[in-house]
Design a protein around this motif. Sequence first.
Motif, PDB file in Angstrom:
ATOM      1  N   VAL A   1      50.647  89.932  70.913  1.00  0.00           N
ATOM      2  CA  VAL A   1      49.881  91.097  70.477  1.00  0.00           C
ATOM      3  C   VAL A   1      49.010  91.572  71.638  1.00  0.00           C
ATOM      4  O   VAL A   1      48.325  90.787  72.273  1.00  0.00           O
ATOM      5  CB  VAL A   1      48.998  90.743  69.266  1.00  0.00           C
ATOM      6  CG1 VAL A   1      48.168  91.944  68.840  1.00  0.00           C
ATOM      7  CG2 VAL A   1      49.856  90.234  68.122  1.00  0.00           C
ATOM      8  N   GLY A   2      49.047  92.889  71.900  1.00  0.00           N
ATOM      9  CA  GLY A   2      48.255  93.446  72.980  1.00  0.00           C
ATOM     10  C   GLY A   2      49.030  93.672  74.249  1.00  0.00           C
ATOM     11  O   GLY A   2      48.520  94.271  75.199  1.00  0.00           O
ATOM     12  N   SER A   3      50.289  93.230  74.280  1.00  0.00           N
ATOM     13  CA  SER A   3      51.125  93.441  75.465  1.00  0.00           C
ATOM     14  C   SER A   3      51.699  94.855  75.460  1.00  0.00           C
ATOM     15  O   SER A   3      51.957  95.439  74.408  1.00  0.00           O
ATOM     16  CB  SER A   3      52.265  92.419  75.479  1.00  0.00           C
ATOM     17  OG  SER A   3      53.238  92.759  76.450  1.00  0.00           O
ATOM     18  N   ASN A   4      51.924  95.406  76.649  1.00  0.00           N
ATOM     19  CA  ASN A   4      52.540  96.729  76.738  1.00  0.00           C
ATOM     20  C   ASN A   4      54.066  96.651  76.631  1.00  0.00           C
ATOM     21  O   ASN A   4      54.744  97.664  76.674  1.00  0.00           O
ATOM     22  CB  ASN A   4      52.130  97.438  78.035  1.00  0.00           C
ATOM     23  CG  ASN A   4      52.457  96.617  79.273  1.00  0.00           C
ATOM     24  OD1 ASN A   4      53.003  95.512  79.169  1.00  0.00           O
ATOM     25  ND2 ASN A   4      52.114  97.128  80.441  1.00  0.00           N
ATOM     26  N   ARG A   5      54.603  95.438  76.512  1.00  0.00           N
ATOM     27  CA  ARG A   5      56.045  95.263  76.301  1.00  0.00           C
ATOM     28  C   ARG A   5      56.250  94.754  74.887  1.00  0.00           C
ATOM     29  O   ARG A   5      55.720  93.708  74.507  1.00  0.00           O
ATOM     30  CB  ARG A   5      56.623  94.272  77.298  1.00  0.00           C
ATOM     31  CG  ARG A   5      56.526  94.744  78.732  1.00  0.00           C
ATOM     32  CD  ARG A   5      57.520  94.021  79.598  1.00  0.00           C
ATOM     33  NE  ARG A   5      57.343  94.345  80.991  1.00  0.00           N
ATOM     34  CZ  ARG A   5      58.215  94.043  81.939  1.00  0.00           C
ATOM     35  NH1 ARG A   5      59.332  93.424  81.631  1.00  0.00           N
ATOM     36  NH2 ARG A   5      57.983  94.365  83.194  1.00  0.00           N
TER      37      ARG A   5
ATOM     38  N   GLY B   1      43.926  88.748  73.551  1.00  0.00           N
ATOM     39  CA  GLY B   1      42.478  88.674  73.451  1.00  0.00           C
ATOM     40  C   GLY B   1      41.959  87.324  73.005  1.00  0.00           C
ATOM     41  O   GLY B   1      40.747  87.084  73.018  1.00  0.00           O
ATOM     42  N   ASP B   2      42.878  86.419  72.612  1.00  0.00           N
ATOM     43  CA  ASP B   2      42.450  85.086  72.179  1.00  0.00           C
ATOM     44  C   ASP B   2      41.800  84.322  73.331  1.00  0.00           C
ATOM     45  O   ASP B   2      42.180  84.485  74.495  1.00  0.00           O
ATOM     46  CB  ASP B   2      43.651  84.279  71.663  1.00  0.00           C
ATOM     47  CG  ASP B   2      44.196  84.817  70.356  1.00  0.00           C
ATOM     48  OD1 ASP B   2      43.485  85.604  69.707  1.00  0.00           O
ATOM     49  OD2 ASP B   2      45.336  84.461  70.001  1.00  0.00           O
ATOM     50  N   ARG B   3      40.853  83.478  72.990  1.00  0.00           N
ATOM     51  CA  ARG B   3      40.128  82.724  74.009  1.00  0.00           C
ATOM     52  C   ARG B   3      41.083  81.896  74.873  1.00  0.00           C
ATOM     53  O   ARG B   3      40.952  81.855  76.102  1.00  0.00           O
ATOM     54  CB  ARG B   3      39.102  81.803  73.336  1.00  0.00           C
ATOM     55  CG  ARG B   3      38.271  80.982  74.302  1.00  0.00           C
ATOM     56  CD  ARG B   3      37.155  80.246  73.558  1.00  0.00           C
ATOM     57  NE  ARG B   3      36.377  79.423  74.476  1.00  0.00           N
ATOM     58  CZ  ARG B   3      36.669  78.175  74.793  1.00  0.00           C
ATOM     59  NH1 ARG B   3      37.740  77.609  74.244  1.00  0.00           N
ATOM     60  NH2 ARG B   3      35.919  77.478  75.629  1.00  0.00           N
TER      61      ARG B   3
END
Length: 503
Positions: A176-180, A336-338
């Motif tokens: 999650v959060g990747s542009n792919r 975004g996870d730690r």
Amino acid sequence: MPRMEEEILKLLTALRGRTPLTPEKRVRDFQLKVQRIKNGEPAELEGFLLLRKPPHAPDDAVYYILSPLQPSDLQKASTTSYLILRITENSRISGSVRSGSYVRVSGFMDSYPYGTLRMLNVAELRGGDYSEYWLQYDEIALSKKEFENLFMDTIYASYDFEKAFLYSLFASPRIVGSNRKWGEGVTFSTFKDRDRIVLSIWEAVKYITGLFPRELSLRKEKRWHFVDEHLDLDFVAYLPETPVRYYSPFSRTVLKNEIPAPKWAFRYFKSKDAVFLTPKKAKILPDDPLAYLSEVPFILNEPVGYEKNRELEQLIPNVIATIFKERAKMASMSLGDRELRIFRERFEDWIMKNRMEYGEKFDALRLSGMLFETNTRFLLSTHLLGSMARFEGGLRRSTISDVLIINQEILDTWMNEIPPDILMKAVKDYERYISGDRRANIALGIFMDLEATSADGSVSREEFHSALIRYGFKGGDAAKIIERLLREGYLYEPFAGRLRMIK
């Protein structure tokens, strides 16, 4: 006392070995469940929908068949069991439903007018997730050690090769959060320009993937016909929708192709919508398209051995149940996870370490389309991290270290195996893209690493400044370098505080 009984039960289970989850057990459990429900009572059941009229079906409704077994098991099970589904205009149908689909049905139990079969008057029929079929028997999932030993007793290769192969079987959580927008697939690939080595890998992998049910195989033809001799009926079944499928080359002739797969499978390869387990006979080139999208592009110098393993063949259902159990525990990871922020910092340090060690040779391998293009390799490393976390049962600091160790092994091997003339050509191509100011080049390289591992491709000014200081720039010099890169057109500021590279 209950705790002691639980421990004794675990010990007895370990001593006598794992009980295979057989089609016959699924059939018996289904029959017992159906038999306990009296006519007129509400019921909810799950199984595979077969869009075929049962024998002597009346004309007052639509009649289909529910099987507790997936279609590939129906063809080899010694016993079968069916439930007749009576569907009327009042029955609610939702989700993806076709012959072979895994479904959940609810309604009221009854007897079928002909023979001894039971029938469900369907109130609702919902297309389900195929993975739920494997989550029904949570207790038969293997431990990490049991899973590992099964495959270590089957494949004989280096420890790292064997472990990386096991990781690949677990696929990888979505990022999650990747542009792919990659799926859960991973690519386990091996390279060598020697028939004996490449064929040994192909035969070993083909043996293992051949044990998996057809429903988990990546195929062009998504439907097939089969006959149930007990009912004397022929069926058509489609492959169920599932986020995890496996591919290994069907023929040795494709092992020399740029991508060792038929053209129809390329889209699955590029979008990572399947697990590709494939060797390739090829020269070792830094821009190889298979290596470029492989989490673990191994170069092997010795053949791989394998032997048929009776225990593995019996416990394949347990193996698959284990894979789906761990998948359910970790379906996705967020950049975004730690833990992934820590991984990103460690990955950037790893890049800097190898830049200092290998110099321009390493930088040349990080250009667009090359084996270690930073953004792609970061995301591939994150995929590998997810696969390892599924296998290990969770994401730990030690897992992050293991990923970087594997990356280092792959990099060192490729540096040694790439022909010197090919590597020098890559270095010359790299030199065309850089200016003559060494400090500006170092700063620009640091920015590229930050950009490559960011979620949206932009880097905050503060983050860039901190990274420059971390890698040896003084505070005042770091600020001046940033302004210079902006002024000379290498970077721009799309909005206050965020930087991007001009490409």
